[in-house]
Design a protein around this motif. Structure first.
Motif, mmCIF file in Angstrom:
data_model
loop_
_atom_site.group_PDB
_atom_site.id
_atom_site.type_symbol
_atom_site.label_atom_id
_atom_site.label_comp_id
_atom_site.label_asym_id
_atom_site.label_seq_id
_atom_site.Cartn_x
_atom_site.Cartn_y
_atom_site.Cartn_z
ATOM 1 N N TYR A 28 -19.797 8.417 -0.745
ATOM 2 C CA TYR A 28 -20.383 7.836 0.476
ATOM 3 C C TYR A 28 -20.049 8.600 1.755
ATOM 4 O O TYR A 28 -20.833 8.622 2.695
ATOM 5 C CB TYR A 28 -19.879 6.407 0.751
ATOM 6 N N HIS A 29 -18.840 9.152 1.830
ATOM 7 C CA HIS A 29 -18.362 9.679 3.117
ATOM 8 C C HIS A 29 -18.162 11.192 3.096
ATOM 9 O O HIS A 29 -17.464 11.729 3.963
ATOM 10 C CB HIS A 29 -17.062 8.978 3.505
ATOM 11 N N PRO A 65 -7.574 -0.387 2.925
ATOM 12 C CA PRO A 65 -7.461 -0.933 4.286
ATOM 13 C C PRO A 65 -8.788 -0.944 5.049
ATOM 14 O O PRO A 65 -8.854 -1.392 6.196
ATOM 15 C CB PRO A 65 -6.515 0.080 4.955
ATOM 16 N N TYR A 66 -9.869 -0.459 4.418
ATOM 17 C CA TYR A 66 -11.095 -0.071 5.138
ATOM 18 C C TYR A 66 -11.693 -1.199 5.971
ATOM 19 O O TYR A 66 -12.116 -0.982 7.101
ATOM 20 C CB TYR A 66 -12.120 0.437 4.126
ATOM 21 N N TYR A 67 -11.724 -2.411 5.423
ATOM 22 C CA TYR A 67 -12.390 -3.510 6.134
ATOM 23 C C TYR A 67 -11.426 -4.347 6.975
ATOM 24 O O TYR A 67 -11.833 -5.344 7.568
ATOM 25 C CB TYR A 67 -13.146 -4.403 5.143
ATOM 26 N N GLY A 127 -13.100 6.421 -0.968
ATOM 27 C CA GLY A 127 -13.964 7.096 0.012
ATOM 28 C C GLY A 127 -13.453 8.429 0.512
ATOM 29 O O GLY A 127 -14.185 9.177 1.152
ATOM 30 N N ASN A 128 -12.170 8.735 0.263
ATOM 31 C CA ASN A 128 -11.500 9.928 0.802
ATOM 32 C C ASN A 128 -11.542 9.960 2.327
ATOM 33 O O ASN A 128 -11.625 11.017 2.950
ATOM 34 C CB ASN A 128 -12.087 11.228 0.222
ATOM 35 N N ILE A 129 -11.461 8.767 2.942
ATOM 36 C CA ILE A 129 -11.351 8.757 4.415
ATOM 37 C C ILE A 129 -10.143 7.950 4.922
ATOM 38 O O ILE A 129 -9.790 8.071 6.097
ATOM 39 C CB ILE A 129 -12.642 8.246 5.106
ATOM 40 N N CYS A 130 -9.510 7.137 4.066
ATOM 41 C CA CYS A 130 -8.354 6.330 4.529
ATOM 42 C C CYS A 130 -7.072 6.692 3.766
ATOM 43 O O CYS A 130 -6.181 7.361 4.301
ATOM 44 C CB CYS A 130 -8.634 4.837 4.387
ATOM 45 N N ARG A 131 -6.966 6.237 2.511
ATOM 46 C CA ARG A 131 -5.693 6.350 1.805
ATOM 47 C C ARG A 131 -5.352 7.774 1.385
ATOM 48 O O ARG A 131 -4.245 8.259 1.643
ATOM 49 C CB ARG A 131 -5.694 5.418 0.580
HETATM 50 P P1 4NP Z 1 -10.444 4.823 1.072
HETATM 51 O O1 4NP Z 1 -11.079 3.547 1.826
HETATM 52 O O2 4NP Z 1 -10.862 4.719 -0.368
HETATM 53 O O3 4NP Z 1 -8.968 4.594 1.266
HETATM 54 O O4 4NP Z 1 -10.969 6.044 1.773
HETATM 55 C C1 4NP Z 1 -12.440 3.238 1.758
HETATM 56 C C2 4NP Z 1 -13.352 3.952 2.496
HETATM 57 C C3 4NP Z 1 -14.688 3.604 2.456
HETATM 58 C C4 4NP Z 1 -15.110 2.560 1.666
HETATM 59 C C5 4NP Z 1 -14.196 1.849 0.905
HETATM 60 C C6 4NP Z 1 -12.843 2.195 0.957
HETATM 61 N N1 4NP Z 1 -16.489 2.203 1.624
HETATM 62 O O5 4NP Z 1 -16.822 1.211 0.950
HETATM 63 O O6 4NP Z 1 -17.300 2.872 2.270
#
Ligand code: 4NP
Length: 171
Positions: free
Chosen positions: A57-58, A138-140, A22-26
């Motif tokens: 998505y983000h 870690p998102y959920y 999502g490019n918002i956490c890791r």
């Molecule tokens: P990221 O985490 O890949 O570390 O940014 C996630 C962010 C959003 C989602 C899944 C993982 N999502 O399903 O929206």
């Protein structure tokens, strides 16, 4: 010698992009942490550091509030604004670091002719304790998962910088 090794100079900075879903956490945690480390060591002008997601998505969002809170607890700022990984990134970056096997597969799927295979690595290749090789999503989950992600990426970035720093040369 790893294939991405080359002299790193101010005129030819080493470009790294961290990639998650999502490019918002890791991946924002990787970007913010490595930026922090190179600034702390006075090496900022030798690196270009970014992050991206394989999904859209983000797009446009800042880092997740739990990722930001975790990083801030450690004195680290996360400046990212989410964007999707794109084909042009293969040319733009020296090293493309996937956070897990799914991200790795999604990145590789864009490189149909395997032209850029040498640039795409798993983040935890650099982790002294890589476990299953994935930085868990870690998102959920709760804050403990975000702290775990922070610690994994922190020690992986330290090892990465230890490997790259000897390649720095003055112009
Ligand atoms: P990221 O985490 O890949 O570390 O940014 C996630 C962010 C959003 C989602 C899944 C993982 N999502 O399903 O929206």
């Amino acid at each position: 010698m790893p294939n991405y090794h080359r002299p790193i100079t101010k005129n030819n900075p080493f470009a790294i992009v961290f990639v998650c879903l999502g490019n918002i956490c890791r991946s924002p945690t990787g970007e913010g942490l490595l930026l922090h480390k190179v600034k702390e060591k006075g090496l900022a002008s030798y690196f270009y550091i970014d992050s991206a997601g394989t999904a859209a998505y983000h797009v446009g969002e800042p880092a997740n509030s739990k990722s930001q809170a975790t990083a801030n607890n450690h004195g680290v700022h996360l400046p990212s604004k989410a964007r999707q990984f794109e084909y042009a990134d293969f040319n733009e970056f020296d090293l493309i670091l996937a956070m897990d096997a799914e991200n790795y597969k999604n990145i590789k799927a864009l490189d149909r002719n395997n032209r850029f295979e040498d640039k795409v690595k798993m983040m935890r290749e650099f982790d002294p304790t890589p476990e299953d090789g994935n930085v868990p999503d870690p998102y959920y989950g709760g804050l403990q998962g975000f702290e775990n992600v922070y610690q994994i990426i922190n020690r992986s970035c330290d090892a990465l910088l230890d490997e790259l720093t000897p390649l720095i040369e003055d112009d």
